[in-house]
Design a protein around this motif. Structure first.
Motif, short mmCIF file in Angstrom:
data_model
loop_
_atom_site.label_atom_id
_atom_site.label_comp_id
_atom_site.label_asym_id
_atom_site.label_seq_id
_atom_site.Cartn_x
_atom_site.Cartn_y
_atom_site.Cartn_z
N ALA A 1 -7.63 4.79 -5.87
CA ALA A 1 -8.71 5.24 -6.24
C ALA A 1 -8.66 6.43 -6.97
CB ALA A 1 -9.65 5.57 -4.77
N LEU A 2 -7.60 7.25 -6.66
CA LEU A 2 -7.38 8.51 -7.43
C LEU A 2 -6.68 8.26 -8.93
CD1 LEU A 2 -5.48 11.26 -5.22
CD2 LEU A 2 -8.00 11.43 -6.25
N CYS B 1 -8.59 4.32 -1.28
CA CYS B 1 -7.59 3.53 -1.92
C CYS B 1 -7.32 2.29 -1.06
CB CYS B 1 -6.21 4.11 -1.97
SG CYS B 1 -6.23 5.95 -2.79
N CYS C 1 -1.77 5.16 1.10
CA CYS C 1 -1.53 5.32 -0.51
C CYS C 1 -0.91 6.80 -0.70
CB CYS C 1 -2.57 4.99 -1.08
SG CYS C 1 -2.43 4.99 -2.95
ZN LIG Z 1 -4.24 6.34 -3.80
#
Ligand SMILES: [Zn+2]
Ligand SMILES: Nc1nc2c(ncn2[C@@H]2O[C@H](COP(=O)(O)OP(=O)(O)O)[C@@H](O)[C@H]2O)c(=O)[nH]1
Ligand SMILES: [Mg+2]
Length: 341
Positions: free
Chosen positions: A314-315, A300, A305
């Motif tokens: 990113a998730l 991230c 994050c």
């Molecule tokens: Zn994240």
């Protein structure tokens, strides 16, 4: 981390010392042993724990397979079903546990006082058992999977009661199972009542020591009986009635018990293991327990994050691309919210 490893090493050393102390006493001064009225040292396996007493199955050559009710020496840590021990007989059917042998793994669960109590030792596979009825909750499954991953054990998902599957009603269940297969978890479908899949499951479990976890009523005890070819015999696991009081949460917790499959393979039934919480874990361990999130760890934009509305998460990007599922991400957030600070 280094600290934790040292503690493990120390524990191992203490275990060894305890094991060898029993041996030395026996070898050097048999008179002292007979003075206490105890027989020679033997090895054994903890089958069950009842309050102060443990049921030990002897694994010594001259008494192999015999059951002894034993007390444990007070210098020993709490013992669990599946522990390998050194013990000495003090009569034909009772004895004293004098040492704990090294554990390969240990599953614990919090007791009323929120202390971790050992439940099952030397387990290699955890069989997370679900059924069409009672309904399976992804959250509970994910909680088990995180626990299993944190212990370095292998998980097996078992869908029992395939005889009750209803295409329409169980569409969501099928989607959920597909998701777990996609992540890499093995899923086996069985019916302990009809016998479907039982032979396959038995062969998969042959080399293992398995503990069955899952909601009350999914058929863990029935499965153990089916795998052993035991039904309604004195040695079989207790099967509950779905409508009985104990399935409504009022049952008294019964101790974990180990059963042998004919030939090889050990099965541990534990009504209490469904109450596992993750409160003692840190957030990082929970993240790692969602194994398909691994490629996104630390990816991230912001190091802290929370994977909510932050840009460059990113998730969230993985979710948008369909690389991870919304159900699992929600499950992760839910489990995080249950942790102690
Ligand atoms: Zn994240
Ligand atoms: N229809 C059906 N019922 C099952 C099956 N396996 C177990 N049951 C029933 O489900 C109930 C709960 O079983 P039990 O083994 O006590 O579940 P546990 O609480 O997980 O140990 C009992 O009434 C069993 O007879 C199955 O494969 N099919
Ligand atoms: Mg049961």
């Amino acid at each position: 981390m280094a600290k934790r490893r040292l503690t493990q090493q120390q524990r191992t050393r203490i275990d060894r010392r305890q094991a060898s102390r029993g041996r030395e006493t026996d070898a050097q001064d048999p008179a002292e042993i007979s003075g206490e009225g105890l027989g020679p040292e033997a090895t054994g396996l903890v089958i069950c724990h009842y309050g102060q007493q443990l049921e030990i199955e002897s694994t010594a050559i001259d008494s192999e397979g015999q059951i002894f009710r034993c007390y444990q020496r007070t210098n020993l840590p709490p013992l669990a079903t599946g522990d390998r021990v050194v013990w000495q007989a003090d009569s034909d059917s009772t004895g004293v546990i004098v040492a704990l042998q090294e554990r390969q793994s240990l599953m614990s669960r919090p007791n009323q006082q929120a202390n971790l109590r050992p439940v099952a030792a030397n387990v290699t596979v955890v069989a997370v058992t679900i059924a069409p009825l009672p309904q399976a909750f992804a959250n509970l499954i994910d909680r088990y999977l995180v626990m299993i991953h944190s212990l370095g054990l292998r998980a097996l998902l078992i869908l029992n009661k395939t005889d009750l599957l209803d295409a329409e009603r169980d569409a969501a269940l099928e989607t959920m199972l597909k998701n777990y297969v996609g992540i890499g978890y093995p899923v086996l479908r069985v019916s302990s009542r009809g016998g479907d899949g039982i032979d396959t499951l038995r062969e998969v479990l042959r080399p293992e020591t398995v503990v069955f976890v899952g909601q009350s009523g999914v058929g863990k005890s029935s499965l153990i009986n089916a795998l052993r070819g035991e039904q309604n015999s004195p040695g079989s696991a207790d099967v509950g009635d779905l409508s009985s009081a104990r399935d409504k949460g009022t049952h008294t917790t019964t101790a974990a018990r180990l059963y042998h499959m004919p030939g090889s393979g050990d099965l541990i039934d534990s009504p209490g293991i469904r109450e596992f919480g993750l409160w003692h874990m840190d957030a990082d361990t929970v993240f790692d327990g969602f194994v398909e999130f691994a490629p996104y760890k630390g990816m991230c934009r912001f190091r802290d994050c929370k994977h909510q509305q932050e840009p460059g998460c990113a998730l969230k990007e993985a979710l948008a691309k369909g690389e991870i599922s919304e159900a699992r991400l929600n499950s992760y957030f839910f489990l995080l919210s249950t942790l102690d600070d």
